[in-house]
Motif scaffolding. Structure first.
Motif, PDB file in Angstrom:
ATOM      1  N   PHE A  44       0.836  -0.954   0.144  1.00 25.39           N
ATOM      2  CA  PHE A  44       0.015   0.057   0.010  1.00 25.39           C
ATOM      3  C   PHE A  44       0.754   1.173   0.077  1.00 25.39           C
ATOM      4  O   PHE A  44       1.952   1.207   0.330  1.00 25.39           O
ATOM      5  CB  PHE A  44      -0.694   0.131   1.273  1.00 25.39           C
ATOM      6  CG  PHE A  44      -1.930  -1.083   1.374  1.00 25.39           C
ATOM      7  CD1 PHE A  44      -3.295  -0.723   1.035  1.00 25.39           C
ATOM      8  CD2 PHE A  44      -1.662  -2.247   2.078  1.00 25.39           C
ATOM      9  CE1 PHE A  44      -4.163  -1.622   0.966  1.00 25.39           C
ATOM     10  CE2 PHE A  44      -2.636  -3.194   1.821  1.00 25.39           C
ATOM     11  CZ  PHE A  44      -3.865  -3.083   1.296  1.00 25.39           C
ATOM     12  N   LEU A  45       0.400   2.389  -0.512  1.00 26.05           N
ATOM     13  CA  LEU A  45       0.981   3.535  -0.134  1.00 26.05           C
ATOM     14  C   LEU A  45       0.333   4.426   0.644  1.00 26.05           C
ATOM     15  O   LEU A  45      -0.880   5.018   0.547  1.00 26.05           O
ATOM     16  CB  LEU A  45       1.076   4.508  -1.726  1.00 26.05           C
ATOM     17  CG  LEU A  45       2.285   3.541  -2.790  1.00 26.05           C
ATOM     18  CD1 LEU A  45       1.723   4.423  -3.698  1.00 26.05           C
ATOM     19  CD2 LEU A  45       3.347   3.620  -2.418  1.00 26.05           C
ATOM     20  N   LEU A  46       0.930   5.037   1.971  1.00 22.87           N
ATOM     21  CA  LEU A  46       0.692   5.860   2.709  1.00 22.87           C
ATOM     22  C   LEU A  46       0.776   7.281   2.236  1.00 22.87           C
ATOM     23  O   LEU A  46       2.153   7.641   2.359  1.00 22.87           O
ATOM     24  CB  LEU A  46       1.162   5.569   4.153  1.00 22.87           C
ATOM     25  CG  LEU A  46       0.801   4.070   4.619  1.00 22.87           C
ATOM     26  CD1 LEU A  46       1.462   3.912   6.101  1.00 22.87           C
ATOM     27  CD2 LEU A  46      -0.903   4.039   4.973  1.00 22.87           C
ATOM     28  N   THR A  83       1.960   3.842  15.152  1.00 19.76           N
ATOM     29  CA  THR A  83       1.478   4.314  13.788  1.00 19.76           C
ATOM     30  C   THR A  83       2.860   5.425  13.652  1.00 19.76           C
ATOM     31  O   THR A  83       3.173   5.709  12.508  1.00 19.76           O
ATOM     32  CB  THR A  83       0.369   5.447  14.068  1.00 19.76           C
ATOM     33  OG1 THR A  83       0.066   6.168  15.101  1.00 19.76           O
ATOM     34  CG2 THR A  83      -1.038   4.521  13.871  1.00 19.76           C
ATOM     35  N   VAL A  84       3.137   6.183  14.642  1.00 24.57           N
ATOM     36  CA  VAL A  84       4.049   7.238  14.515  1.00 24.57           C
ATOM     37  C   VAL A  84       5.453   6.788  13.974  1.00 24.57           C
ATOM     38  O   VAL A  84       5.954   7.417  13.015  1.00 24.57           O
ATOM     39  CB  VAL A  84       4.370   8.275  15.693  1.00 24.57           C
ATOM     40  CG1 VAL A  84       5.387   9.101  15.524  1.00 24.57           C
ATOM     41  CG2 VAL A  84       2.980   8.935  16.077  1.00 24.57           C
ATOM     42  N   PRO A  85       6.078   5.506  14.548  1.00 25.57           N
ATOM     43  CA  PRO A  85       7.361   5.279  14.305  1.00 25.57           C
ATOM     44  C   PRO A  85       7.475   4.993  12.564  1.00 25.57           C
ATOM     45  O   PRO A  85       8.380   5.521  11.591  1.00 25.57           O
ATOM     46  CB  PRO A  85       7.703   4.021  14.838  1.00 25.57           C
ATOM     47  CG  PRO A  85       6.771   4.137  15.978  1.00 25.57           C
ATOM     48  CD  PRO A  85       5.785   4.838  15.802  1.00 25.57           C
ATOM     49  N   LYS A  86       6.360   4.414  12.107  1.00 26.37           N
ATOM     50  CA  LYS A  86       6.338   3.956  10.444  1.00 26.37           C
ATOM     51  C   LYS A  86       6.282   5.230   9.687  1.00 26.37           C
ATOM     52  O   LYS A  86       6.851   5.571   8.767  1.00 26.37           O
ATOM     53  CB  LYS A  86       5.099   3.094  10.391  1.00 26.37           C
ATOM     54  CG  LYS A  86       4.771   2.843   8.937  1.00 26.37           C
ATOM     55  CD  LYS A  86       6.145   2.147   8.122  1.00 26.37           C
ATOM     56  CE  LYS A  86       5.920   1.755   6.791  1.00 26.37           C
ATOM     57  NZ  LYS A  86       7.126   1.318   5.894  1.00 26.37           N
ATOM     58  N   LYS A 127       6.915   5.726   0.759  1.00 21.54           N
ATOM     59  CA  LYS A 127       5.419   6.011   1.493  1.00 21.54           C
ATOM     60  C   LYS A 127       4.971   4.363   1.243  1.00 21.54           C
ATOM     61  O   LYS A 127       3.734   4.271   1.821  1.00 21.54           O
ATOM     62  CB  LYS A 127       4.555   6.679   0.623  1.00 21.54           C
ATOM     63  CG  LYS A 127       4.943   8.398   0.635  1.00 21.54           C
ATOM     64  CD  LYS A 127       4.176   9.237   0.046  1.00 21.54           C
ATOM     65  CE  LYS A 127       4.375  10.621  -0.005  1.00 21.54           C
ATOM     66  NZ  LYS A 127       3.673  11.531  -0.897  1.00 21.54           N
ATOM     67  N   VAL A 128       5.562   3.497   1.091  1.00 20.78           N
ATOM     68  CA  VAL A 128       5.296   2.281   1.135  1.00 20.78           C
ATOM     69  C   VAL A 128       5.232   1.419   2.295  1.00 20.78           C
ATOM     70  O   VAL A 128       5.841   1.668   3.402  1.00 20.78           O
ATOM     71  CB  VAL A 128       6.335   1.359   0.065  1.00 20.78           C
ATOM     72  CG1 VAL A 128       5.826  -0.158   0.272  1.00 20.78           C
ATOM     73  CG2 VAL A 128       6.292   1.881  -1.217  1.00 20.78           C
TER      74      VAL A 128
END
Length: 307
Positions: free
Chosen positions: A12-14, A77-80, A90-91
Motif C-alpha cells: 500500500f502507499l501511505l 503509527t508514528v514510527p512507521k 510511502k510504502v
C-alpha cells in the motif's frame, strides 16, 4: 501472497499528512518530538508508580496500564510515519498494513475500556469509600484488566480476519499516515457490506456502551459530591477524579471531532490531520494531565528523579 479471492497484493502507499516536500522536515521534527515526549512521559508515570509503594493502589494500577497502552497505541503509527518521511518512501506492505491495523484497533479499544474501568474505580472510591479496598480488591482489578485485554484482542482479530477475506483494487493509495480500517475498506474490490455493518455496529457498541458507563458513574459521583456538607470535602472528592475526567473528555472529544470533521468535509487529508489529535496528541497529554493535577504523582516523580 494471495489475499482474498486471489488478487495479488504487493503493498500500500501511505500518502501521509502532506505531499509538499518542503513540509516533510518540519513534520518529521514535530512528530519525533511528540513521540519522544509521549514515550518518556508515560514511561515516567509507570516507573514512578511501580517504585513508590504508596501508589500501589487500584487507581494507580489502572493508570500505569493506561500509560503502557498509550505508549503502544502511538507506537503503532508514528514510527512507521517517521521512517517513511526519513526514507522518502510511502510504502507499507500488505502484511504490515494488516498488522498495523490490528494493533491500532487493539489499543484504541483497550484505551476505551481502561477509561471506563477507571471511571468505575472513581465511583467506588467516592460513593463507597468505606468498602473501597474490599470491592476493588487485587483479584477484581486483575480480572477487569484481563477481560479488557481479551475483548480488545478478539475485536481487533475479528476486524483483521474480515479484511483478509477481501480482494483489493490496483490503486492502493491510502490518504492517511497509517492504515485506518475504513480507508483500507474503501480500497477493496470485493463486497465490504458485512465489514461495514460490523464496523459501525462495534463503533456504536464499544463507543456507546463504555461512554454510557462513564456517564452513569459520574452522575452517581456528582450526586455523592453534592451530598457532602463542607466545601473542602467536595473539592477533595472532586479532585480525585478531575484528572480522569480530563482524560475522558480529551479522548472522546478528539475522537468525536475526527469523525464529525470527516463527515462534514469529506476531505481525506483533513481527516488524517484531525486523526493526529487522538492518535498522537491525546497519549502525549495524558502524562501531563495526571502529573500536573495529582500531588501523589508529583511527589513520586520527584522521589524517582531525585535518586
Amino acid at each position: 501472497m494471495e489475499p482474498g479471492n486471489g488478487t495479488q497484493i504487493s503493498d500500500f502507499l501511505l500518502l501521509g499528512l502532506s505531499q509538499a516536500l518542503e513540509l516533510q522536515p518540519p513534520i518529521f521534527g514535530l512528530f519525533l518530538s511528540m513521540y519522544l515526549i509521549t514515550v518518556f512521559g508515560n514511561l515516567l508515570i509507570i516507573l514512578a508508580i511501580s517504585s513508590d509503594s504508596h501508589l500501589h493502589t487500584p487507581m494507580y494500577f489502572f493508570l500505569s496500564n493506561l500509560s503502557l497502552v498509550d505508549i503502544c497505541f502511538t507506537s503503532t503509527t508514528v514510527p512507521k510515519m517517521l521512517v517513511n518521511i526519513q526514507t522518502q518512501s510511502k510504502v507499507i506492505t500488505y502484511e504490515g498494513c494488516i498488522t498495523q491495523m490490528y494493533f491500532y484497533t487493539l489499543f484504541v479499544v483497550l484505551d476505551n475500556f481502561l477509561l471506563t474501568v477507571m471511571a468505575y474505580d472513581r465511583f467506588v472510591a467516592i460513593c463507597h469509600p468505606l468498602h473501597y479496598m474490599v470491592i476493588m480488591n487485587p483479584r477484581l482489578c486483575g480480572l477487569l484488566i484481563l477481560v479488557s485485554w481479551m475483548i480488545s484482542v478478539l475485536i481487533s482479530l475479528l476486524h483483521s480476519l474480515m479484511v483478509l477475506r477481501l480482494s483489493f483494487c490496483s490503486d492502493l493509495e491510502i490518504p492517511h499516515f497509517f492504515c485506518e480500517l475504513n480507508h483500507v475498506l474503501e480500497l477493496a474490490c470485493s463486497d465490504t457490506f458485512l465489514n461495514n455493518i460490523m464496523l459501525y455496529f462495534l463503533i456504536v457498541l464499544l463507543g456507546g456502551g463504555p461512554l454510557a458507563g462513564i456517564l452513569y458513574s459520574y452522575s452517581k459521583i456528582v450526586s455523592c459530591i453534592c451530598g457532602i456538607p463542607s466545601a473542602q470535602g467536595k473539592y477533595k472528592a472532586f479532585s480525585t477524579c478531575a484528572s480522569h475526567l480530563s482524560a475522558v473528555s480529551l479522548f472522546y472529544g478528539t475522537s468525536l471531532g475526527v469523525y464529525l470533521s470527516s463527515a462534514a468535509t469529506q476531505n481525506a487529508h483533513s481527516s488524517a490531520t484531525a486523526s493526529v489529535m487522538y492518535t498522537v496528541v491525546t497519549p502525549m497529554l495524558n502524562p501531563f494531565i495526571y502529573s500536573l493535577r495529582n500531588n501523589d504523582i508529583k511527589r513520586a516523580l520527584q522521589r524517582f528523579l531525585g535518586r
